[in-house]
Scaffold this active site. Sequence first.
Site, mmCIF file in Angstrom:
data_model
loop_
_atom_site.group_PDB
_atom_site.id
_atom_site.type_symbol
_atom_site.label_atom_id
_atom_site.label_comp_id
_atom_site.label_asym_id
_atom_site.label_seq_id
_atom_site.Cartn_x
_atom_site.Cartn_y
_atom_site.Cartn_z
ATOM 1 N N GLU A 100 0.834 -1.201 0.000
ATOM 2 C CA GLU A 100 0.000 0.000 0.000
ATOM 3 C C GLU A 100 0.867 1.249 0.000
ATOM 4 O O GLU A 100 1.919 1.284 0.644
ATOM 5 C CB GLU A 100 -0.878 0.008 1.247
ATOM 6 C CG GLU A 100 -1.846 -1.142 1.280
ATOM 7 C CD GLU A 100 -2.590 -1.235 2.599
ATOM 8 O OE1 GLU A 100 -3.240 -2.263 2.816
ATOM 9 O OE2 GLU A 100 -2.521 -0.294 3.405
ATOM 10 N N CYS A 338 -3.002 1.057 8.153
ATOM 11 C CA CYS A 338 -2.174 0.568 7.074
ATOM 12 C C CYS A 338 -2.169 -0.961 7.100
ATOM 13 O O CYS A 338 -1.986 -1.565 8.140
ATOM 14 C CB CYS A 338 -0.764 1.094 7.313
ATOM 15 S SG CYS A 338 0.316 0.780 5.972
#
Length: 350
Positions: A100, A338
């Site tokens: 990511e 995250c």
Amino acid sequence: MGLSVSQLKELVKQLGMPAFTGGQIAKWLYDKHVKSIDEMTNLSKANRERLAEDFCVGAMEPLHCQRSVDGTVKYLFPVRCSEFADSAENGDNKAQKFVETVFIPDGDRGTLCVSSQVGCKMNCLFCQTGKQGFEGSLTAADILNQIYSLPERELLTNIVFMGQGEPMDNLDSVLQVTNLLTSPDGYAWSPKRITVSSVGVKSKLKRFLDESECHVAISMHSPLHEQRLSLMPAEKAMPIAETVELLKQYDFTHQRRCSFEYICFGGLNDSLTHAKEIIKLVEGLECRVNLIRFHEIPDVDLPSANEARMEQLRDYLTQHGVFTTIRASRGQDIFAACGLLSTAQKSQQS
Ligand code: SF4
């Protein structure tokens, strides 16, 4: 992509081309961001064809993105990863891997949070990435591609290595990229635009401090050994007190900045005792503390931040000489933490 100019020159020399071709390639890559060798039109057709026999640029577009109402964009980038490239040859671990990358626009600032590993070995209690386990370290090209292939690349003003993974656990690749970003033959950025974060990894952190001029951000989350150990197993190998002692040997009074990231868990690590211990710990070190709100995430049994206690902590620290800010929560509607997007992608694949 990801090679320095001197590495590119060495590479073309081995192919029988003049060294300056390496400099031309660097310009096509880091200035023009071409997607294919064929676009490098000041190289002879023969040289382009020869290069294309063994190489490609290596740019890979993001596969997926989520946009927040506040403008934050979270991308899912495919990665190659040196470690699982080997295992793929052996027949296992063939599934595509992802990391990511988060773009955070804020007025005339554009910050990119990049990842350095797939998963992470550090296993911090509050982190979704840690729960994925460790799958591999990104190559320099994998890391750089998150910048190279970012749709908002031209808007970037800052890069933070605070995405998935522990940067010190992949230090060769991280330094390769920070050197490229700051080199006059690369992106020619000031090191002041780059921040590398760490939980504190013995010897690697020292090497980073010695070899780089980029800012450093240490994940503290508690000044108390036992509590930090319960939140972050990395405290065992390198206690926060030892990390701070190491930092005190470096100069953070001029260009370079040292900061501590501190995730606030309501009623857990935001007391007056914690404030006093933080002050004692960082005494004599030029630094700042960034408080971060913890928002509940799946499978993590920790309390969300308490706004009033967090403000008290910020005010007490600042009044006692430790400049402290509360980081604005961004992209809350698209990422509670995250690691959530790549975890979802992974379970879709399996
Ligand atoms: S918080 Fe950072 S260091 Fe800790 S497990 Fe998550 S990615 Fe790794």
